[in-house]
Design a protein around this motif. Structure first.
Motif, PDB file in Angstrom:
ATOM      1  N   PHE A 108      11.443   1.438   9.487  1.00 50.56           N
ATOM      2  CA  PHE A 108      11.094   1.490   8.069  1.00 50.56           C
ATOM      3  C   PHE A 108      11.013   2.934   7.568  1.00 50.56           C
ATOM      4  O   PHE A 108      11.480   3.244   6.470  1.00 50.56           O
TER       5      PHE A 108
ATOM      6  N   THR B  79      12.392  -0.035  -0.040  1.00 47.18           N
ATOM      7  CA  THR B  79      11.846  -0.084   1.321  1.00 47.18           C
ATOM      8  C   THR B  79      11.100  -1.381   1.543  1.00 47.18           C
ATOM      9  O   THR B  79      11.194  -1.996   2.616  1.00 47.18           O
TER      10      THR B  79
ATOM     11  N   GLU C  20      13.390   4.726   4.683  1.00 43.71           N
ATOM     12  CA  GLU C  20      12.798   5.401   3.524  1.00 43.71           C
ATOM     13  C   GLU C  20      13.254   6.855   3.421  1.00 43.71           C
ATOM     14  O   GLU C  20      13.649   7.313   2.344  1.00 43.71           O
TER      15      GLU C  20
END
Length: 492
Positions: free
Chosen positions: A227, A135, A231
């Motif tokens: 993001f 990530t 993830e």
């Protein structure tokens, strides 16, 4: 992050590619950014399978090291960017030198990611560390990507958001959205609405407005959705991969590679450092003692001290130290001279019968005549655990805290390390980041020669090999000597 105007270009997606459609576009990589939603559907050699994974692992390991070393985000980005350009460079669509070149780069990136998925899906701890590092790599690439390519990439995915365009809706929330702008010290007329579970970090920081289970997110915070989605999708994919992995247990070609990769990640370093450089000059036996005091990492300093004190080393100690000296530049003749002098309590006959053959064997002159490489940090940390009376291994892992601190002060106090440095070093050791502790010692002991905290052995990289440590130390000394000579010439 997006500029104020960029949100206008985003279009909520109503569908994603089906499995069959994904298969039909296999091998096509329109963007540098990738959510890795489909596996590689192309043939690959075992060598490429391993090489792509190792190159990526170097970067992920350094990202984890950056967190352990408390680097700032800007420092982490700089180090990660340098490693990406070195091991996993991806051209943008505008700068790519030929379409085939950029596609090949992205194909290797794609392959390396999925190989590491196989290696790191095996336990919850491995999955957690892999997701965090991947990530972070995605975030670094995202921030450095071309803005237009980034927008096109995001538009190709479905994040489940709705752009707030209705004047009535904006009007009914005018006061709340103005209050949100004050908290953020920014202003924006553009918002998207997404279920609050998509932005838990923003909810925790009170950087969104919540109503009816939905979060209203300003254009400046769009990246948080992306993001978090990366993830969460990766976490689910790893869990699925873990369920499928037992089917590969009978593949004798790949399982050893995957075991090695996962083992390398567990100790926080790349699994292989294949290009250990020598000092570039011939190393003679009588030079070793002085070089050990100035240039050797703690593992080799300890072996040298034990050899000097006991006039002997057990098998694994001789193997670890002998191969290190070989790669450092000690020739076979000088090696025999060094070991004969070190084993001064033995007769010539006993030395020749019991030890000389093994020395020649390690240089590839006896037996199967293999050119054995020096042991990497990963090998030292994970194989041939030392027992009572042994001197080999990694002091940061195998010494007790008291013995480690005493050894550090004994060996490195003359090079600038003192008791105030021990707290930081011991903290990283306690957390299992042994290579970070070794790297920090390198920075401290070379601080008088211009190495700063965060520099590592160069470019921010961490120590991954004892010869890497020694070679860089010798190189720094040479640079200092050349600068001194140049200044003397100028003064004269």
């Amino acid at each position: 992050m997006f500029r104020h105007s960029e949100i206008k270009n985003f279009k909520p997606q109503k569908r994603t590619l089906t499995t069959s459609e994904s298969a039909s576009t296999a091998g096509e990589y329109p963007y540098r950014l990738n959510f890795y939603e489909r596996p590689p559907l192309f043939e690959v050699t075992v060598e490429d399978f391993e090489e792509c994974a190792i190159d990526r692992l170097r970067i992920l390991a350094e990202i984890e090291s950056s967190y352990a070393r408390n680097r700032t985000w800007e420092e982490l980005k700089e180090v990660t960017g340098k490693l990406c350009r070195k091991y996993l460079h991806l051209n943008s669509n505008q700068t790519a030198i030929g379409h085939i070149n950029s596609q090949e780069q992205r194909k290797r990136d794609h392959l390396g990611h999925f190989v590491l998925r196989l290696a790191f899906c095996r336990s919850e701890e491995l999955r957690r560390r892999f997701v965090k590092a991947e990530t972070t790599l995605f975030q670094v690439r995202y921030e450095e990507d071309d803005s237009l390519e980034r927008i096109e990439f995001v538009n190709s995915l479905n994040f489940g958001w709705t752009k707030v365009t209705s004047a009535d809706e904006k009007g009914s929330l005018e006061e709340e959205l103005k209050a949100l702008q004050v908290k953020q010290s920014t202003s924006s007329d553009n918002y998207v609405k997404v279920h609050w579970t998509k932005v838990p970090d923003l909810v925790a920081k009170r950087r969104v407005f919540l109503r009816g289970g939905f979060a209203y997110v300003s254009s400046q915070e769009i990246s948080s959705i992306i993001f978090h989605e990366f993830e969460s999708r990766l976490e689910k994919a790893l869990e699925h991969t873990a369920k499928m992995l037992p089917r590969m247990d009978e593949d004798t070609r790949l399982v050893p590679i995957l075991n090695n990769l996962s083992q390398g990640f567990l100790v926080g370093i790349p699994s292989e450092w294949s290009s250990a450089p020598s000092s570039g000059d011939e190393v003679r036996a009588e030079m070793i003692d002085d070089m050990a005091k100035k240039h050797f990492p703690l593992c080799m300093r300890n072996l040298h001290e034990c050899l000097t004190r006991d006039r002997h080393l057990k098998h694994f100690g001789r193997l670890q130290y002998g191969l290190f000296l070989k790669v450092l530049g000690l020739s076979i003749d000088e090696a025999i001279h060094f070991w004969r002098k070190s084993f001064s309590n033995l007769t010539d006959d006993k030395f020749n019968k019991e030890y000389k053959y093994n020395i020649r064997h390690s240089y590839g002159l006896e037996g199967k005549r293999a050119n054995y490489p020096a042991k990497s940090c990963q090998q030292i940390l994970t194989t041939d655990k030392p027992s009572v009376g042994d001197c080999h291994g990694c002091p940061y892992r195998h010494f007790s805290p008291e013995n480690l601190q005493s050894s550090l002060l004994t060996h490195y106090s003359s090079q600038g390390l003192d008791t105030t440095d021990l707290h930081e070093i011991m903290r990283t050791v306690k957390d299992g980041h042994y290579h970070v502790a070794c790297t920090r010692v390198f920075e401290i002991t070379h601080g008088r020669k211009g190495v700063k905290k965060g520099d590592g052995i160069g470019g921010g990289e961490s120590v991954t090999h004892p010869n890497q440590y020694a070679a860089r130390s010798i190189e720094i000394e040479k640079e200092q000597s050349q600068e001194g000579t140049a200044m003397a010439v100028v003064v004269d």
